[in-house]
Scaffold this motif. Structure first.
Motif, PDB file in Angstrom:
ATOM      1  N   TYR A 420     -80.104  13.595  68.708  1.00 36.21           N
ATOM      2  CA  TYR A 420     -80.845  13.020  67.586  1.00 36.21           C
ATOM      3  C   TYR A 420     -80.257  13.404  66.233  1.00 36.21           C
ATOM      4  CZ  TYR A 420     -84.390  11.603  70.929  1.00 36.21           C
ATOM      5  OH  TYR A 420     -85.055  11.012  71.983  1.00 36.21           O
ATOM      6  N   SER A 421     -79.547  14.518  66.165  1.00 33.39           N
ATOM      7  CA  SER A 421     -78.975  14.939  64.883  1.00 33.39           C
ATOM      8  C   SER A 421     -77.479  14.683  64.784  1.00 33.39           C
ATOM      9  CB  SER A 421     -79.262  16.429  64.652  1.00 33.39           C
ATOM     10  OG  SER A 421     -80.639  16.646  64.450  1.00 33.39           O
ATOM     11  N   ALA A 422     -76.907  14.017  65.773  1.00 32.80           N
ATOM     12  CA  ALA A 422     -75.465  13.775  65.753  1.00 32.80           C
ATOM     13  C   ALA A 422     -75.096  12.785  64.655  1.00 32.80           C
ATOM     14  CB  ALA A 422     -75.005  13.259  67.114  1.00 32.80           C
ATOM     15  N   GLY A 423     -74.037  13.106  63.927  1.00 32.22           N
ATOM     16  CA  GLY A 423     -73.501  12.183  62.940  1.00 32.22           C
ATOM     17  C   GLY A 423     -74.095  12.337  61.559  1.00 32.22           C
ATOM     18  N   TYR A 424     -73.235  12.235  60.548  1.00 31.88           N
ATOM     19  CA  TYR A 424     -73.698  12.214  59.170  1.00 31.88           C
ATOM     20  C   TYR A 424     -74.327  10.853  58.884  1.00 31.88           C
ATOM     21  CZ  TYR A 424     -70.782  16.395  58.529  1.00 31.88           C
ATOM     22  OH  TYR A 424     -70.227  17.640  58.626  1.00 31.88           O
ATOM     23  N   ARG A 425     -75.463  10.873  58.179  1.00 33.07           N
ATOM     24  CA  ARG A 425     -76.247   9.658  57.974  1.00 33.07           C
ATOM     25  C   ARG A 425     -75.994   9.042  56.607  1.00 33.07           C
ATOM     26  NH1 ARG A 425     -80.022  10.161  62.117  1.00 33.07           N
ATOM     27  NH2 ARG A 425     -78.990  11.512  63.653  1.00 33.07           N
TER      28      ARG A 425
END
Length: 564
Positions: A420-425
């Protein structure tokens, strides 16, 4: 005048459109109702539907998905192994393995076809309408048909030509399609008004100039979509320069000092916008581009505890690294286009109590541990003085209070890379202040064409004509220097096509231009994140199977694109 058309007027409510049609037929449900309308109401009711589907077309799962998730800018894995699974369509889109049954491809196709159909209805009827605005509306409808046709050519490699609503459309491709779109834009340009008269939400002279520049810039691609390399004709580049000059020299438009104001809730009058999807509150827009990338435990509005994100797409590590490589030892947040801090809690941990009126989430590319309003049992925590409690966010809504909302660079299709927190948004568009669910009630107009892109198109045309053109560097630095609400990006000292491509990514990320740019710059067959497919036939998308099936009574009429 800056007129908003009432979307529910007259013909907008009288016509039913076959969303999968290939011959662009319209069915009039009740022609008699028109006899009770004034000439002005009839004209407004004809032109309103021409624009009405633009918000839906530019929604997160339609044009945005096709133009961004298919590129190195955006990726959407199965979040937590299940969320955004959707039968693998987002994985396939990113990996260039989409099929003709993909619902997002079908949805985008349907919206474009419906919009062309509505344009034809307006053109047919406005040609004999009596209202004083009929000639202007007729030009707008014809120009919008050309705009939708250019989208169809860019995405699917075909264009429908049809003048008589009772006949079947002719399908054209390549040079013939480019010539048709060019002819239509040139025909209507003299009759259109300027931005001061009608605003950025309607087609204007400058919008047509910009769309013509975009057409000429991509002409080599559109004429030979599967070419191993593209040859950009000097005459086409001259046209790009001619029409971008017209916009820049018109004096109507100005680069915005505050980069993120271009995408803010009050951006309708921002003079950088040349052509945009009008989303002022009473036009029933959407907030999808603002909510799509945020975490499910990010709540941007103090007034609405039900408005949150959805843990959708993030930028790829590949795209992020282009920023890192550009700035070296400096954090890329020094570039005002990368990031805007609105919550002081990030730089000052003591600022943990914020008045509701001052609560505003950060914008741009979001990294690391996230802070914000904390919702417990449906309500926000409050400080003793009643202010909003701003703290370290965890995945409480997923019953994982032990799991921080801490965005990491790594994101891919693996278990570790799809959490759920993978990757810069990306929070480029401002979250609507009135979106009580997070999805609805958009306020920010969605940019289709803006002045910075015009400068960058002109710079590209100059470089394609002459690799050492110093004025191309000046155009790029003009855009960079304009962002003076904070320290602007440093001036570049040299310019070539690779640097210009990188600069387009920095300036225009998340604006639904990346796929088209990647193809034109020869980058679309490259490798990034989970994408290794180098098939040139994937430059355009498959024609939806429903469209082919719908045309089955016309043998040979609708041919699937090669490679699908």
């Amino acid at each position: 005048m800056n007129k908003k058309f009432p979307i529910l007027l007259t013909v907008a409510g009288l016509l039913m459109f076959n969303s999968a049609c290939t011959d662009l037929k319209e069915q009039v449900l009740d022609e008699n109702l028109g006899s009770t309308l004034t000439d002005e109401q009839t004209a407004n009711g004809l032109i309103a539907p021409v624009y009405a589907l633009l918000p839906e077309l530019h929604k997160h799962t339609n044009y945005f998905a096709l133009q961004e998730i298919s590129t190195d800018e955006a990726i959407l894995p199965y979040r937590g192994g299940t969320d955004w699974g959707d039968n693998g369509i987002y994985l396939a889109l990113h990996a260039h393995n989409s099929t003709s049954t993909d619902p997002n491809i079908k949805g985008t196709w349907d919206q474009i076809v419906q919009s062309i159909s509505r344009s034809i209805t307006a053109i047919t009827t406005l040609s004999t309408a009596k209202d004083a605005n009929s000639a202007l509306y007729l030009a707008e409808a014809r120009g919008m048909r050309a705009y939708y046709s250019m989208m169809m050519l860019d995405l699917f490699g075909i264009v429908f030509i049809k003048e008589d609503a009772g006949t079947t459309s002719t399908i054209v491709r390549g040079a013939e399609a480019v010539a048709y779109i060019e002819k239509e834009f040139l025909a209507v340009e003299p009759m259109l008004q300027n931005r001061a008269a009608v605003g950025s939400g309607r087609l204007t002279k400058a919008a047509v100039w910009g769309l013509l520049a975009r057409l000429y810039l991509n002409s080599a691609v559109y004429k030979n979509i599967y070419a191993p390399q593209f040859t950009f004709a000097s005459t086409d580049m001259d046209k790009v320069i001619e029409y971008t000059d017209k916009i820049i020299n018109s004096g109507e438009y100005k680069l915005s000092a505050d980069y993120f104001s271009i995408f803010g809730n009050t951006n309708h009058d921002n003079t950088e916008l040349i052509f945009a999807v009008d989303q002022r509150p009473d036009l029933n827009g959407h907030n999808r581009l603002a909510y799509f990338s945020l975490a499910g435990d990010q709540f941007p509005l103090a007034a609405f505890p039900a408005a949150n994100g959805t843990d959708g797409p993030a930028i790829t590590s590949d795209f992020y690294q282009t920023w890192v490589q550009a700035y070296g030892a400096e954090d890329p947040k020094r570039d005002p286009r990368f990031y805007q801090e609105n919550l002081s809690r990030y730089s000052n941990p003591a600022d943990s109590c914020v008045a509701d009126a001052n609560y505003k989430i950060n914008r741009g590319i979001l990294r690391g541990q996230q802070y914000g309003a904390i919702r417990v049992n449906g309500v926000f925590l409050r400080c003793p003085d009643g202010k909003l409690k701003v703290g370290r966010l965890t995945n409480l809504s997923r019953n994982r209070g032990d799991l921080p909302v801490n965005f990491t660079e790594k994101i891919d299709f693996t278990t570790a890379g799809s959490g759920y927190s993978a990757g810069y948004r990306v929070e480029k568009y401002e979250f609507s202040r009135v979106s009580d669910t997070g999805r609805n009630k958009g306020e920010a107009d969605i940019s289709i064409l803006r002045l910075a892109d015009v400068y960058l198109m002109r710079a590209e045309a100059k470089l394609r004509k002459s690799a050492g053109d110093a004025t191309a560097l000046a155009d790029v630095n003009t855009v960079r220097a304009a962002r003076t609400s904070t320290t602007p990006p440093p001036a570049l000292t040299s310019m070539n096509l690779d640097l210009l491509y990188r600069e387009r990514g920095f300036e225009l990320y998340w604006e639904m231009l990346r796929r088209t740019d990647m193809i034109r710059f020869g980058k679309y067959e490259g490798t990034w994140t989970e994408k290794t497919n180098n098939d040139v036939h994937k430059r355009i998308f498959p024609i939806p199977q429903t469209a082919i099936d719908g045309a089955s009574n016309l043998p040979g009429y609708m041919q699937q694109n090669t490679g699908y």
